[in-house]
Design an enzyme around this catalytic site. Structure first.
Site, short mmCIF file in Angstrom:
data_model
loop_
_atom_site.label_atom_id
_atom_site.label_comp_id
_atom_site.label_asym_id
_atom_site.label_seq_id
_atom_site.Cartn_x
_atom_site.Cartn_y
_atom_site.Cartn_z
N GLY A 118 71.64 6.99 36.11
CA GLY A 118 73.01 6.81 35.62
C GLY A 118 73.23 7.64 34.36
N ARG A 177 67.68 23.83 21.96
CA ARG A 177 67.59 24.55 20.69
C ARG A 177 66.21 24.39 20.03
NH1 ARG A 177 73.75 24.08 18.25
NH2 ARG A 177 74.69 25.28 19.95
N ILE A 205 72.05 3.12 29.53
CA ILE A 205 72.92 2.18 28.81
C ILE A 205 72.43 0.73 28.99
CG2 ILE A 205 74.95 3.69 28.95
CD1 ILE A 205 76.10 1.60 30.97
N ASP A 206 71.46 0.52 29.88
CA ASP A 206 70.91 -0.84 30.06
C ASP A 206 69.97 -1.26 28.93
OD1 ASP A 206 72.27 -1.17 32.39
OD2 ASP A 206 70.59 -0.64 33.70
N ARG A 259 71.94 -4.54 35.19
CA ARG A 259 71.48 -5.08 36.49
C ARG A 259 70.38 -6.12 36.31
NH1 ARG A 259 70.56 0.63 39.18
NH2 ARG A 259 69.92 0.86 37.04
N ALA A 299 81.93 -14.15 21.55
CA ALA A 299 82.21 -14.85 22.82
C ALA A 299 81.83 -16.33 22.73
CB ALA A 299 81.42 -14.18 23.94
N LYS A 345 90.03 -23.72 18.96
CA LYS A 345 90.13 -22.29 19.27
C LYS A 345 91.29 -22.05 20.24
CE LYS A 345 85.36 -20.85 18.57
NZ LYS A 345 84.38 -19.82 18.91
N GLU A 394 76.34 -7.99 34.77
CA GLU A 394 76.56 -7.86 36.22
C GLU A 394 75.36 -8.37 37.04
OE1 GLU A 394 75.26 -3.12 36.29
OE2 GLU A 394 76.77 -3.84 37.67
N ARG A 398 90.73 -15.42 33.76
CA ARG A 398 91.01 -14.07 34.27
C ARG A 398 89.76 -13.21 34.15
NH1 ARG A 398 96.77 -13.44 34.68
NH2 ARG A 398 97.36 -15.56 35.24
P1 ATP Z 1 69.84 3.86 34.91
O1 ATP Z 1 69.06 2.58 34.90
O2 ATP Z 1 70.41 4.21 33.60
O3 ATP Z 1 70.83 3.93 36.02
P2 ATP Z 1 67.48 5.12 36.06
O4 ATP Z 1 66.72 6.28 35.61
O5 ATP Z 1 66.76 3.79 36.03
O6 ATP Z 1 68.80 5.07 35.20
P3 ATP Z 1 67.42 5.17 39.00
O7 ATP Z 1 68.53 5.35 39.95
O8 ATP Z 1 66.63 3.93 39.09
O9 ATP Z 1 68.06 5.38 37.55
O10 ATP Z 1 66.39 6.40 39.17
C1 ATP Z 1 66.85 7.73 39.12
C2 ATP Z 1 66.03 8.63 40.02
O11 ATP Z 1 64.65 8.61 39.61
C3 ATP Z 1 66.00 8.24 41.50
O12 ATP Z 1 67.12 8.66 42.22
C4 ATP Z 1 64.74 8.97 41.98
O13 ATP Z 1 65.00 10.34 42.17
C5 ATP Z 1 63.81 8.83 40.76
N1 ATP Z 1 62.92 7.66 40.98
C6 ATP Z 1 63.21 6.36 40.81
N2 ATP Z 1 62.17 5.57 41.14
C7 ATP Z 1 61.19 6.40 41.55
C8 ATP Z 1 59.85 6.21 42.05
N3 ATP Z 1 59.32 5.00 42.19
N4 ATP Z 1 59.13 7.31 42.34
C9 ATP Z 1 59.64 8.55 42.20
N5 ATP Z 1 60.89 8.80 41.75
C10 ATP Z 1 61.66 7.76 41.44
#
Ligand code: ATP
Length: 323
Positions: free
Chosen positions: A11, A25, A126-127, A171, A186, A213, A222, A247
């Site tokens: 993400g 750089r 951002i998590d 998540r 909150a 309040k 989420e 809401r």
């Molecule tokens: P965020 O939590 O911020 O969304 P993230 O790095 O945890 O970021 P993921 O979608 O879990 O996001 O992983 C990003 C990418 O990393 C995956 O699409 C995949 O290409 C690679 N990846 C994730 N898990 C594995 C794994 N077990 N082995 C190899 N590559 C992985």
């Protein structure tokens, strides 16, 4: 070392561009060539990469998202996919890779490291759930975006004596929701680490009204079991008994796209430079993060498969201050 590459994965997070800029750089400062790989690990498989100069990363420090693009790449989870990436990196004579991303991305980094390729990760999600960095790139900006929404909803909640539920990202980790709940004042916070069933959430809001309040604000992660849908359903079914309606506002991807605030720009700059320093020292297979305000490295072996634990004192504090 003559040539390194950098990619952003998973993400997008505000500050990723500042990290790319710092890697490019700082790498140039070492006398290296720096390639930017497009679309995360996908680009490392397909060979989508471009040589980056200092001017190519000009004017991006203030931009959200990532100029390199990011993608989820299922192929990289397979041995064949990673072998192809390795062949592509070797063909382009890339000697080391910097991976800017969260938990999943750093699992990918670790897999590549185990295949003998020099990799350094930069903590960015951002998590804020990544073990090895107290704070990750993007979370502060995302938190401030959530906070702005909460502040606005609080004004309208007070005017109409209405309860509002705000769902924020997270998540498996309630960091964003907990901090947004504390900073936004909150009445109830529902996170995976401290679940609150709907009847208790309703009790908290009613008790808040009884204490005088004018508003009821609930912040939900989420990934909580009692998520926005379940809470909304309960409140919908019990509206008459409760005497107020709830809401729901889901902030969703709005939280990701903001321009990075000062904290994330500086953090990303420090971590980007720290990643290049680690490579220059020949320190591979590590995650570059921030701990007690120092740029640190943690072996990816220790990072992968672990989750950062939320400070229980903050969960308690949130409940006390909601009174
Ligand atoms: P965020 O939590 O911020 O969304 P993230 O790095 O945890 O970021 P993921 O979608 O879990 O996001 O992983 C990003 C990418 O990393 C995956 O699409 C995949 O290409 C690679 N990846 C994730 N898990 C594995 C794994 N077990 N082995 C190899 N590559 C992985």
């Amino acid at each position: 070392m003559k040539r390194i590459a950098v990619l952003t994965s998973g993400g997008d997070a505000p500050g990723m561009n500042a990290a790319i800029r710092a890697v490019v750089r700082s790498g140039l400062n070492q006398g290296w060539e720096v390639y930017g790989i497009k679309q995360g690990f996908q680009g490392s498989i397909l060979g989508q990469m471009l040589l980056m100069g200092a001017r190519d990363v000009g004017g991006i420090i203030q931009q959200g998202g990532t100029i390199l693009g990011s993608a989820r790449c299922p192929e990289f989870r397979t041995v064949e996919g990673r072998n192809q990436a390795l062949r592509t990196l070797n063909q382009h004579e890339i000697e080391a890779l910097v991976v800017i991303g969260g938990n999943g991305s750093q699992t990918g980094s670790y897999e590549l490291h185990k295949m003998g390729f020099p990799v350094v990760g930069i903590a960015s999600t951002i998590d804020n759930d990544l073990y090895g960095s107290e704070i990750t790139i993007g979370v502060d900006t995302a938190l401030n975006i959530a906070l702005e929404a909460i502040d606005r909803l609080k004004v309208t909640a007070s005017s109409h004596e209405r309860a509002f539920l705000i769902e924020v990202m997270g998540r498996s980790c309630g960091y964003l929701a907990l901090m947004a709940g504390i900073a936004g004042g909150a009445e109830a916070i529902v996170i995976p680490e401290a679940e609150m069933p709907p009847d208790r959430v309703a009790d908290e809001i009613q008790a808040a009204y009884q204490r005088g309040k004018a508003h009821g604000i609930v912040v939900v992660a989420e990934g909580a079991h009692y998520n926005a849908e379940k809470l909304a359903q309960y409140f919908g079914e019990h509206e008459e008994q409760l005497g107020f309606d709830l809401r729901v506002t889901k902030l969703g991807h709005v939280q990701r796209g903001g321009a990075p605030l000062a904290f994330d720009r500086v953090l990303a700059t420090r971590l980007g430079a720290g990643a290049v320093d680690a490579l220059a020292r020949g320190e591979y297979g590590v995650l570059v993060g921030l701990n007690t305000n120092q740029v640190t490295t943690t072996p990816l072996e220790e990072v992968v498969g672990r989750h950062k634990v939320l400070n229980p004192e903050l969960i308690e504090l949130a409940a006390i201050l909601a009174k």
